[in-house]
Scaffold this motif. Structure first.
Motif, PDB file in Angstrom:
ATOM      1  N   ALA A 176       2.793  36.778  40.696  1.00 50.98           N
ATOM      2  CA  ALA A 176       3.381  36.842  41.909  1.00 50.98           C
ATOM      3  C   ALA A 176       3.936  37.255  42.819  1.00 50.98           C
ATOM      4  CB  ALA A 176       1.850  36.121  42.944  1.00 50.98           C
ATOM      5  N   LEU A 177       5.310  36.402  41.977  1.00 51.82           N
ATOM      6  CA  LEU A 177       6.503  36.779  43.187  1.00 51.82           C
ATOM      7  C   LEU A 177       7.492  37.489  42.193  1.00 51.82           C
ATOM      8  CD1 LEU A 177       7.293  32.923  43.812  1.00 51.82           C
ATOM      9  CD2 LEU A 177       6.461  34.520  45.116  1.00 51.82           C
ATOM     10  N   HIS A 178       6.583  37.748  40.851  1.00 52.77           N
ATOM     11  CA  HIS A 178       7.771  38.706  39.463  1.00 52.77           C
ATOM     12  C   HIS A 178       8.440  40.184  40.235  1.00 52.77           C
ATOM     13  CE1 HIS A 178       5.767  36.640  35.674  1.00 52.77           C
ATOM     14  NE2 HIS A 178       6.788  35.682  36.623  1.00 52.77           N
ATOM     15  N   ALA A 179       7.037  41.260  41.062  1.00 55.07           N
ATOM     16  CA  ALA A 179       7.536  41.435  41.772  1.00 55.07           C
ATOM     17  C   ALA A 179       8.925  41.794  42.727  1.00 55.07           C
ATOM     18  CB  ALA A 179       6.716  43.135  41.839  1.00 55.07           C
ATOM     19  N   GLU A 180       9.062  41.286  43.495  1.00 56.53           N
ATOM     20  CA  GLU A 180       9.123  41.286  44.611  1.00 56.53           C
ATOM     21  C   GLU A 180      10.679  41.153  44.324  1.00 56.53           C
ATOM     22  OE1 GLU A 180      10.302  37.788  47.792  1.00 56.53           O
ATOM     23  OE2 GLU A 180       8.431  38.190  47.166  1.00 56.53           O
ATOM     24  N   TRP A 181      10.934  39.646  42.885  1.00 51.91           N
ATOM     25  CA  TRP A 181      12.140  39.192  42.771  1.00 51.91           C
ATOM     26  C   TRP A 181      13.111  40.391  41.658  1.00 51.91           C
ATOM     27  CZ3 TRP A 181      15.268  37.030  45.789  1.00 51.91           C
ATOM     28  CH2 TRP A 181      14.877  36.424  46.601  1.00 51.91           C
ATOM     29  N   THR A 182      11.977  40.962  41.089  1.00 52.99           N
ATOM     30  CA  THR A 182      12.421  41.836  40.103  1.00 52.99           C
ATOM     31  C   THR A 182      13.476  42.595  40.228  1.00 52.99           C
ATOM     32  OG1 THR A 182      11.186  41.024  37.951  1.00 52.99           O
ATOM     33  CG2 THR A 182      11.658  43.563  38.158  1.00 52.99           C
ATOM     34  N   GLU A 183      11.950  43.418  42.102  1.00 50.32           N
ATOM     35  CA  GLU A 183      13.095  44.456  42.912  1.00 50.32           C
ATOM     36  C   GLU A 183      14.221  43.988  42.830  1.00 50.32           C
ATOM     37  OE1 GLU A 183      11.263  47.554  45.939  1.00 50.32           O
ATOM     38  OE2 GLU A 183      10.541  46.352  45.487  1.00 50.32           O
ATOM     39  N   GLU A 188       9.002  36.956  33.002  1.00 49.67           N
ATOM     40  CA  GLU A 188       8.048  36.942  32.587  1.00 49.67           C
ATOM     41  C   GLU A 188       6.706  37.685  32.552  1.00 49.67           C
ATOM     42  OE1 GLU A 188       7.599  34.549  30.270  1.00 49.67           O
ATOM     43  OE2 GLU A 188       9.226  34.058  29.742  1.00 49.67           O
ATOM     44  N   LYS A 189       5.822  37.703  31.228  1.00 45.18           N
ATOM     45  CA  LYS A 189       4.745  38.738  31.158  1.00 45.18           C
ATOM     46  C   LYS A 189       3.391  38.172  32.284  1.00 45.18           C
ATOM     47  CE  LYS A 189       2.496  35.523  29.247  1.00 45.18           C
ATOM     48  NZ  LYS A 189       1.422  34.687  29.268  1.00 45.18           N
ATOM     49  N   PRO A 190       2.388  38.867  32.730  1.00 44.66           N
ATOM     50  CA  PRO A 190       2.911  40.123  33.062  1.00 44.66           C
ATOM     51  C   PRO A 190       4.112  40.522  34.269  1.00 44.66           C
ATOM     52  CG  PRO A 190       1.096  39.173  34.621  1.00 44.66           C
ATOM     53  CD  PRO A 190       1.730  37.505  34.216  1.00 44.66           C
ATOM     54  N   LEU A 191       4.860  41.435  34.107  1.00 43.01           N
ATOM     55  CA  LEU A 191       5.766  41.881  35.040  1.00 43.01           C
ATOM     56  C   LEU A 191       5.291  41.828  35.664  1.00 43.01           C
ATOM     57  CD1 LEU A 191       8.461  43.248  34.753  1.00 43.01           C
ATOM     58  CD2 LEU A 191       7.650  45.173  34.443  1.00 43.01           C
ATOM     59  N   THR A 192       4.336  42.812  36.680  1.00 41.96           N
ATOM     60  CA  THR A 192       3.731  42.325  37.753  1.00 41.96           C
ATOM     61  C   THR A 192       2.486  41.952  37.792  1.00 41.96           C
ATOM     62  OG1 THR A 192       3.077  44.597  38.297  1.00 41.96           O
ATOM     63  CG2 THR A 192       5.202  44.031  38.775  1.00 41.96           C
ATOM     64  N   THR A 193       1.526  42.111  38.912  1.00 43.57           N
ATOM     65  CA  THR A 193      -0.297  42.362  38.624  1.00 43.57           C
ATOM     66  C   THR A 193      -0.895  43.080  39.609  1.00 43.57           C
ATOM     67  OG1 THR A 193      -0.172  40.942  41.325  1.00 43.57           O
ATOM     68  CG2 THR A 193      -0.063  39.848  39.390  1.00 43.57           C
ATOM     69  N   ARG A 201      -0.386  47.798  38.108  1.00 43.76           N
ATOM     70  CA  ARG A 201      -0.335  48.957  37.301  1.00 43.76           C
ATOM     71  C   ARG A 201       0.973  49.527  38.039  1.00 43.76           C
ATOM     72  NH1 ARG A 201      -5.745  52.827  36.563  1.00 43.76           N
ATOM     73  NH2 ARG A 201      -4.066  53.860  35.481  1.00 43.76           N
ATOM     74  N   HIS A 202       0.812  50.097  39.221  1.00 45.53           N
ATOM     75  CA  HIS A 202       1.726  51.030  40.249  1.00 45.53           C
ATOM     76  C   HIS A 202       2.939  50.338  40.574  1.00 45.53           C
ATOM     77  CE1 HIS A 202      -1.735  53.960  40.909  1.00 45.53           C
ATOM     78  NE2 HIS A 202      -2.651  52.670  41.145  1.00 45.53           N
ATOM     79  N   LEU A 203       3.082  49.037  40.136  1.00 41.64           N
ATOM     80  CA  LEU A 203       4.415  48.299  40.607  1.00 41.64           C
ATOM     81  C   LEU A 203       4.964  48.267  40.423  1.00 41.64           C
ATOM     82  CD1 LEU A 203       2.972  45.101  42.775  1.00 41.64           C
ATOM     83  CD2 LEU A 203       4.251  46.828  43.991  1.00 41.64           C
ATOM     84  N   THR A 204       4.658  48.061  38.590  1.00 41.54           N
ATOM     85  CA  THR A 204       4.958  47.718  37.267  1.00 41.54           C
ATOM     86  C   THR A 204       5.243  49.646  36.959  1.00 41.54           C
ATOM     87  OG1 THR A 204       3.426  46.274  36.012  1.00 41.54           O
ATOM     88  CG2 THR A 204       4.023  47.591  34.795  1.00 41.54           C
TER      89      THR A 204
END
Length: 328
Positions: free
Chosen positions: A77-84, A96-101, A103-106
């Motif tokens: 759940a934290l991947h999108a925020e910190w990847t961005e 790590e997978k999944p890249l985000t939770t 599809r649109h964020l990915t």
């Protein structure tokens, strides 16, 4: 880029300490620059172990001026925020997978990385093991005739009750955690035109997330794929491909140890041939692939990463249309 890629590690998760950090340390093309944690003591402990700088807080890691790439092993759940945030700071990212939770964020993050000329790679490691390339060659050489079906399973024993994979707020659930493996394997062998036909998710007693499930997928050419997954089961990690003239079976398919001798079972004419391959360290191979992608400026598997996110979403939606996730 000259010299090794300087990587900052965002978090001290078990997979980071047990598998990824040792692989980074052993890779001549990577240097571990810093390890960040919200717990200063944990950051110091891990940093001492790997001879790098401890950092208090994920944001502070991105303030360092000598970090070229970031590895993100945080809860999903934290991947999108910190990847961005890492991409916005000009850093390549291995997450790590999944890249985000979502599809649109990915899709948005992959577009952001491409626009900035950065590599964004999802850490799906088994695709870097040569075992699966050997299976692909057998199929393309006609070893089992025309491909008809694919079956894959990945199940693991129950986790501790406080494991983050049982927490819906952190992106937990069997599909996103263990279901990714057979789903990505289906994509790997059947291609990006794979679609979800139907799915079922089951929530174990007392759990707040699905703990097992299954999905049926198909290609436009009518090759079917059946996947099963779960995290309160006996361990299983395997796939099968069956064609008009034979079949291929693979065990220990998704998370083999580095010293494991892969065996491909080739079934034809009522006989089974065992094809044994050399052991291979897929963690080391993944780390090397990330460093090579950064050096070449070519992100790997972006289309597969996006289609995987879409299929995860389609699986959730298909299961919810059938009936609500049931306790049982």
């Amino acid at each position: 880029m000259t010299g090794p890629l300087r990587v900052g590690v965002m978090g001290c998760a078990g997979i980071a300490v047990r598998r990824m950090l040792p692989a980074f340390a052993a890779c001549p093309d990577i240097e571990i620059a810093a390890v960040a944690s919200r717990d200063p003591a944990k950051a110091r402990q891990v940093a001492e172990q790997f001879g790098c700088r401890p950092v208090h807080g994920y944001g502070e890691l991105l303030e360092l001026d000598d970090i070229q790439a970031v590895y993100i092993p945080l809860p999903a759940a934290l991947h999108a925020e910190w990847t961005e945030a890492a991409l916005d700071s000009g850093r390549h990212v291995l997450a790590e997978k999944p890249l985000t939770t979502d599809r649109h964020l990915t899709g948005g993050l992959l577009e952001l990385a491409a626009a900035r000329g950065l590599v964004l790679m999802e850490n799906v490691m088994f695709v870097h093991h040569p075992l699966h390339a050997a299976v692909r060659r057998l199929i393309s050489d006609g070893a089992i005739g025309e491909l008809r079906s694919f079956h894959a399973s990945f199940t693991i024993p129950p986790l501790p009750d406080d494991d983050i994979r049982y927490d819906p707020a952190l992106g937990g659930g069997a599909l996103a955690d263990v279901g990714v493996y057979p789903l990505r394997a289906a994509l790997h062998f059947l291609g990006l035109e794979l679609d979800v036909v139907g799915a079922r998710l089951v929530r174990g007693a007392g759990r707040r997330v699905e703990t097992s499930g299954a999905a049926l997928l198909s290609t436009p050419g009518a090759v079917t794929a059946q996947i099963t997954f779960g995290m309160e089961h006996a361990y299983r990690s395997s796939y099968e491909l069956w064609g008009s003239e034979g079949g291929i079976t693979v065990d220990r398919a998704f998370t083999p140890p580095a010293d494991h001798v892969p065996v491909i079972g080739l079934h034809r004419d009522g006989k089974t041939e065992e094809i044994r391959l050399e052991p291979h360290d897929q963690v080391a191979a993944t780390v090397a692939a990330f460093a090579a992608a950064v050096r070449a400026g070519t992100p790997p598997d972006s289309l597969a990463t996006l289609r995987q996110a879409e299929l995860l979403d389609e699986t959730y939606r298909s299961a919810s249309r059938a009936e609500p996730v049931r306790t049982g």
